[in-house]
Scaffold this motif. Structure first.
Motif, PDB file in Angstrom:
ATOM      1  N   ALA A 184       0.669  -1.188   0.113  1.00 45.36           N
ATOM      2  CA  ALA A 184       0.024   0.234  -0.012  1.00 45.36           C
ATOM      3  C   ALA A 184       0.934   1.133  -0.001  1.00 45.36           C
ATOM      4  N   GLY A 185       2.009   1.159   0.665  1.00 45.29           N
ATOM      5  CA  GLY A 185       2.889   2.322   0.866  1.00 45.29           C
ATOM      6  C   GLY A 185       3.579   2.574  -0.652  1.00 45.29           C
ATOM      7  N   GLU A 186       3.888   1.588  -1.306  1.00 42.08           N
ATOM      8  CA  GLU A 186       4.424   1.618  -2.545  1.00 42.08           C
ATOM      9  C   GLU A 186       3.320   2.081  -3.690  1.00 42.08           C
ATOM     10  N   ALA A 187       2.202   1.790  -3.336  1.00 39.28           N
ATOM     11  CA  ALA A 187       1.169   2.324  -4.288  1.00 39.28           C
ATOM     12  C   ALA A 187       1.151   3.734  -3.914  1.00 39.28           C
ATOM     13  N   ASP A 188       1.101   4.182  -2.798  1.00 39.91           N
ATOM     14  CA  ASP A 188       0.770   5.745  -2.217  1.00 39.91           C
ATOM     15  C   ASP A 188       2.180   6.580  -2.976  1.00 39.91           C
ATOM     16  N   GLU A 189       3.360   5.754  -2.935  1.00 38.77           N
ATOM     17  CA  GLU A 189       4.478   6.725  -3.502  1.00 38.77           C
ATOM     18  C   GLU A 189       4.138   6.817  -4.909  1.00 38.77           C
ATOM     19  N   ALA A 190       3.676   5.727  -5.637  1.00 39.71           N
ATOM     20  CA  ALA A 190       3.550   5.802  -7.099  1.00 39.71           C
ATOM     21  C   ALA A 190       2.497   6.568  -7.671  1.00 39.71           C
ATOM     22  N   ALA A 191       1.386   6.917  -6.677  1.00 36.49           N
ATOM     23  CA  ALA A 191       0.300   7.403  -7.073  1.00 36.49           C
ATOM     24  C   ALA A 191       0.574   9.160  -6.662  1.00 36.49           C
ATOM     25  N   ARG A 192       1.688   9.374  -5.910  1.00 32.96           N
ATOM     26  CA  ARG A 192       1.915  10.834  -5.627  1.00 32.96           C
ATOM     27  C   ARG A 192       2.781  11.261  -6.618  1.00 32.96           C
ATOM     28  N   ARG A 193       3.447  10.422  -7.465  1.00 33.52           N
ATOM     29  CA  ARG A 193       4.558  10.841  -8.620  1.00 33.52           C
ATOM     30  C   ARG A 193       3.825  10.581 -10.103  1.00 33.52           C
ATOM     31  N   LEU A 194       2.776   9.736 -10.068  1.00 25.01           N
ATOM     32  CA  LEU A 194       2.298   9.573 -11.513  1.00 25.01           C
ATOM     33  C   LEU A 194       1.120  10.508 -11.725  1.00 25.01           C
ATOM     34  N   PRO A 195       1.090  10.631 -13.256  1.00 18.04           N
ATOM     35  CA  PRO A 195       0.053  11.541 -13.856  1.00 18.04           C
ATOM     36  C   PRO A 195      -1.277  10.724 -14.031  1.00 18.04           C
ATOM     37  N   VAL A 196      -2.328  11.313 -14.051  1.00 16.04           N
ATOM     38  CA  VAL A 196      -3.737  10.885 -14.035  1.00 16.04           C
ATOM     39  C   VAL A 196      -3.856  10.303 -15.629  1.00 16.04           C
ATOM     40  N   LYS A 197      -3.199  10.940 -16.531  1.00 14.05           N
ATOM     41  CA  LYS A 197      -3.242  10.361 -18.156  1.00 14.05           C
ATOM     42  C   LYS A 197      -2.171  10.814 -18.793  1.00 14.05           C
ATOM     43  N   TYR A 198      -1.783  10.262 -19.963  1.00 13.51           N
ATOM     44  CA  TYR A 198      -0.849  10.653 -20.774  1.00 13.51           C
ATOM     45  C   TYR A 198      -1.263  11.050 -22.075  1.00 13.51           C
ATOM     46  N   GLU A 199      -0.121  11.718 -22.693  1.00 11.97           N
ATOM     47  CA  GLU A 199      -0.261  12.135 -24.208  1.00 11.97           C
ATOM     48  C   GLU A 199      -0.355  10.573 -24.920  1.00 11.97           C
ATOM     49  N   SER A 200      -0.770  10.821 -26.385  1.00 11.61           N
ATOM     50  CA  SER A 200      -0.976   9.514 -27.013  1.00 11.61           C
ATOM     51  C   SER A 200       0.265   8.858 -27.022  1.00 11.61           C
ATOM     52  N   GLN A 201       1.483   9.352 -27.171  1.00 10.39           N
ATOM     53  CA  GLN A 201       2.605   8.632 -27.319  1.00 10.39           C
ATOM     54  C   GLN A 201       2.784   7.698 -26.374  1.00 10.39           C
ATOM     55  N   ASP A 202       2.535   8.126 -24.873  1.00  6.99           N
ATOM     56  CA  ASP A 202       2.804   7.378 -23.818  1.00  6.99           C
ATOM     57  C   ASP A 202       1.392   6.742 -23.262  1.00  6.99           C
ATOM     58  N   GLU A 203       0.550   6.539 -23.971  1.00  2.06           N
ATOM     59  CA  GLU A 203      -0.700   5.881 -23.767  1.00  2.06           C
ATOM     60  C   GLU A 203      -0.474   4.368 -23.381  1.00  2.06           C
TER      61      GLU A 203
END
Length: 588
Positions: free
Chosen positions: A201-220
């Protein structure tokens, strides 16, 4: 560099990649880099090499639809089966596949299980080591959005690989930093469910803090904030399930009943994800049975939709060497030149679809007025797919039964397959795929691991287990309303679980449900739950008869013993680290 463009690197040996020094062989990964010039320092400083470094985490987390069923004695251990084949919802029909490593595993043969267990264990720790190496060098990566995304992916996949270990082995060894057993004398004990749940759960929280909600098409297709939030919810939902309470050892679960506490954490995590509004159910349109089924089926052929949280990215143009697959060809009936019938739904599964519009089941017309999702998921005698009316029945000609076209082997190879259950799979298939037999092109559907419908179903079960029946009913009804099915005034646990098996039919979570619910022994044993088939016969007077019976050899073909709830840890690890082996496994 797009996900599709660099996907080609994933099939060239990346499963063996663990960078240890400048002398490590990486020729399959970095084909354009002089091997004597490539160092770790060059990787951490290069955005392109960093992207390629992270993609191995994606590929090794799941094979998607890219299955391999080898009948070679030399390659048996290399089989990569479709997860659905482990369940009672679907089976293969090709007789030769009874000689694969997967079939040995399904038959409860301990050597095959130990081989699979060793492979899974080794791969997960290889990826964790791979991730730990990047995190140990994080200060060498240039600051910016790309670094945040890469670190977010690292924390997500480290949590995901530990989640996969926990599901298969019970609590594993928790290695949080870079570890080189050749130069490091540390030994690691087995962890426990409490520590693993909080760590993931802590790893997931750390990931969520850093990751975007969505990406541009090239990184979809890259991992998003929502996927990290789902991982957190999933781990608490898993450890809060019935099978992991009141256990004798804390690496099998909790030694007391912690279900309510864990389910409360799961509910909070699911509510955070639901309220974020990142995902929604794809609407199902149409008024007729055919229109509704067709619309529902498009959920599974639409790549990276508004409902998708995490899916394996197959080649967008179906090029097999770039991670396309053969799903449509392998599932096809003889009418469509199919020779494998690799995905045959069982009568066990067909019986899970309820009735609609207040109708009652009629054994003389077993496919009338069923749940709309049945018509989208299963092809049966008399149904239509891609302008073909399925002929999966026998016709009496005197005392002789003549097989219909979809029960007649295609071509001259008598080792070809036709359905052995009386059904063909329709879910996931794309009727526009017509390149059967093409050596270069195959199918391009993505393999969905998590989608929003599963969020609602997990949430419904968690709320029900906490006594909140009204909220559970509301969540289930959102799924049923989307499928044009009548709403329920209240739900039971049995109804929630059946809704899962209908809505998530043939999907990965169905297999894992057996383990978290503690029902694997009853459901995966052919002696207690044999797979069943339907035989349809057109009599001389034109009437149709429908006969249900068990498939042959179920007591030996499908064997599940109690020790299979937790697979064996490789014995080399048991000896080196001095840890306890899972119960009732002996060294071969």
């Amino acid at each position: 560099m797009t996900m599709d463009r660099i996907r080609k690197y994933l099939l060239g040996g990346l499963t063996a990649l663990t960078l240890t020094a400048a002398t490590t062989s990486c020729d399959d990964l970095f084909k354009d880099a002089p091997i004597d010039k490539l160092t770790e320092e060059s990787i951490w400083k290069s955005p392109i090499l960093l992207d390629e470094y992270t993609l191995v985490w994606y590929h090794n987390a799941s094979n998607g639809f890219n299955t391999l069923m080898s009948t070679s004695w030399l390659l048996r251990s290399m089989s990569h089966p479709f997860t659905g084949w482990y369940t009672d919802q679907i089976t293969y029909s090709l007789s030769g596949w009874s000689r694969t490593g997967f079939a040995d595993e399904q038959a409860g043969k301990e050597k095959a299980i130990a081989r699979t267990a060793s492979s899974n264990w080794g791969l997960c720790y290889e990826m964790i080591q791979h991730i730990n190496r990047l995190l140990a060098n994080a200060d060498k990566i240039a600051n910016g959005a790309a670094k945040e995304r890469i670190l977010g992916e690292a924390h997500f996949f480290r949590g995901l690989y530990y989640y996969q270990l926990l599901r298969r082995f019970g609590a594993p060894m928790l290695i949080k930093d870079l570890y080189d057993p050749l130069n490091d004398s540390r030994k690691f004990p087995r962890s426990n469910y409490e520590e693993m749940a909080d760590y993931i759960a802590g790893e997931a929280d750390e990931a969520a803090r850093r990751l975007p909600v969505k990406y541009e098409s090239q990184d979809e297709g890259r991992i998003t904030k929502g996927a990290a939030m789902m991982l957190k919810a999933k781990i608490y939902f898993w450890v809060g399930s019935p099978a992991f309470q009141n256990k004798s050892k804390d690496y099998y679960g909790f030694c007391t009943d912690r279900s309510k506490e864990m389910m409360q954490k799961a509910v909070a995590a699911y509510e955070e994800l639901i309220n974020a509004g990142y995902y929604s159910l794809i609407p199902v349109t149409g008024k007729t049975e055919e229109e509704i089924a067709e619309s529902y089926g498009k959920i599974f052929t639409t790549r990276n939709s508004a409902e998708s949280i995490y899916e394996v990215q197959h080649s967008a143009d179906g090029i097999v060497e770039e991670f396309g697959h053969r799903l449509d060809e392998d599932a096809a009936s003889p009418f469509f030149a199919g020779t494998k019938s690799a995905y045959a739904p069982t009568q066990n599964h067909v019986d899970e679809y309820g009735m609609r519009d207040g109708k009652t089941y009629d054994p003389d017309h077993p496919y009338a007025n069923r749940d709309y999702r049945f018509y989208a998921n299963v092809s049966y005698d008399g149904s239509t797919y891609n302008k073909h009316v399925y002929d999966i029945h026998y016709t009496m000609n005197g005392n002789k039964k003549e097989a219909g076209v979809d029960l007649t082997y295609y071509g001259t190879n008598r080792n070809a397959g036709v359905t052995r259950t009386g059904y063909y799979m329709r879910k996931f298939l794309d009727p526009t795929t017509t390149l059967f037999g093409d050596s270069k092109y195959g199918s391009k559907q993505n393999y969905i691991i998590w989608r929003y419908a599963e969020v609602l179903l997990d949430y419904a079960e968690a709320q029900y287990r906490l006594g909140n029946t009204a909220k559970a009913t509301e969540a289930v009804n959102k799924i049923r309303t989307r499928a044009h099915m009548d709403q329920l005034t209240s739900v039971t646990l049995e109804q929630i679980l059946n809704e899962r098996r209908v809505e998530l039919a043939f999907e990965e979570s169905i297999y894992w449900d057996y383990f978290r619910l503690g029902t694997a022994y009853d459901q995966l044993n052919g002696s207690t739950n044999p797979l069943r088939k339907m035989e349809v016969v057109k009599q001389a007077d034109g009437t149709m008869t429908y006969s249900i019976s068990n498939l042959k050899s179920q007591s030996t073909e499908r064997v599940f013993r109690p020790n299979q709830y937790y697979y064996p840890i490789p014995w080399s690890e048991i000896r080196y680290h001095g840890i306890e082996q899972n119960a009732d496994w002996t060294e071969q």
